[in-house]
Design an enzyme around this catalytic site. Structure first.
Site, mmCIF file in Angstrom:
data_model
loop_
_atom_site.group_PDB
_atom_site.id
_atom_site.type_symbol
_atom_site.label_atom_id
_atom_site.label_comp_id
_atom_site.label_asym_id
_atom_site.label_seq_id
_atom_site.Cartn_x
_atom_site.Cartn_y
_atom_site.Cartn_z
ATOM 1 N N LYS A 76 11.997 -5.622 -19.612
ATOM 2 C CA LYS A 76 11.651 -6.158 -18.290
ATOM 3 C C LYS A 76 11.773 -5.043 -17.259
ATOM 4 O O LYS A 76 12.776 -4.344 -17.225
ATOM 5 C CB LYS A 76 12.579 -7.319 -17.934
ATOM 6 N N CYS A 93 4.019 -0.891 -5.025
ATOM 7 C CA CYS A 93 2.857 -1.292 -5.824
ATOM 8 C C CYS A 93 2.962 -2.748 -6.278
ATOM 9 O O CYS A 93 4.013 -3.185 -6.731
ATOM 10 C CB CYS A 93 2.738 -0.378 -7.041
ATOM 11 N N CYS A 95 -0.034 -3.859 -8.017
ATOM 12 C CA CYS A 95 -1.130 -3.953 -8.990
ATOM 13 C C CYS A 95 -0.723 -3.457 -10.377
ATOM 14 O O CYS A 95 -1.474 -3.631 -11.328
ATOM 15 C CB CYS A 95 -2.346 -3.164 -8.507
ATOM 16 N N CYS A 104 3.322 2.652 -4.352
ATOM 17 C CA CYS A 104 1.859 2.617 -4.382
ATOM 18 C C CYS A 104 1.321 4.043 -4.315
ATOM 19 O O CYS A 104 1.791 4.838 -3.511
ATOM 20 C CB CYS A 104 1.345 1.802 -3.181
ATOM 21 N N HIS A 108 -4.589 0.910 -6.724
ATOM 22 C CA HIS A 108 -5.109 -0.450 -6.566
ATOM 23 C C HIS A 108 -6.581 -0.422 -6.137
ATOM 24 O O HIS A 108 -7.330 -1.355 -6.428
ATOM 25 C CB HIS A 108 -4.269 -1.241 -5.551
#
Ligand code: FES
Length: 130
Positions: A76, A93, A95, A104, A108
């Site tokens: 996980k 992030c 995405c 990020c 994306h």
């Protein structure tokens, strides 16, 4: 429709009934070369259908995954960022395509272009920097 009905109700059952499938385990050892040759086509069909089904299920499972590459070696993915470490703002992030996870990196944009999605980062900022 008669053609399909005849294949399903007559031709296929007759073909299966004609296969030299023995009634006991020992019968497999008494099969001749012709018997084994007769079993090759249905074995290939069953194997092909099984393989195709397996591949279809595998592809469907892959398509349902959100995380395709981030920390795949752990069960996980959980990341902590101390709020005190954020000087002005930070883009996180959402995405799962960033190479700089959990931040990020603009990946994306490519994902959105490819899929028609509209994902962007979550930007965390201090109230005084709004
Ligand atoms: S790279 Fe994932 S949201 Fe920007």
């Amino acid at each position: 429709m008669y053609f399909v009905s005849n294949i399903v109700k007559v031709t296929i059952p007759n073909y299966l009934a004609s296969l030299p499938i023995p009634d006991s385990v020992g019968g497999w050892f008494r099969l001749g070369v012709r018997d084994w040759l007769a079993l090759i086509p249905p074995t290939l069909v069953v194997g092909g259908i099984s393989y195709y089904s397996y591949q279809t299920i595998k592809r469907a499972n892959e398509a349902n995954k959100v995380n395709l590459s981030v920390k795949k070696d752990i069960p996980k993915v959980v990341d902590f960022i101390d709020i005190e470490d954020i000087t002005e703002k930070v883009s996180l992030c959402r995405c799962w395509r960033s190479k700089n996870w959990p931040y990020c990196d603009g990946a994306h944009g490519g994902h959105n272009k490819e899929t028609g999605d509209n994902i962007g980062p979550v930007v965390v900022r201090h109230k005084e920097n709004k």
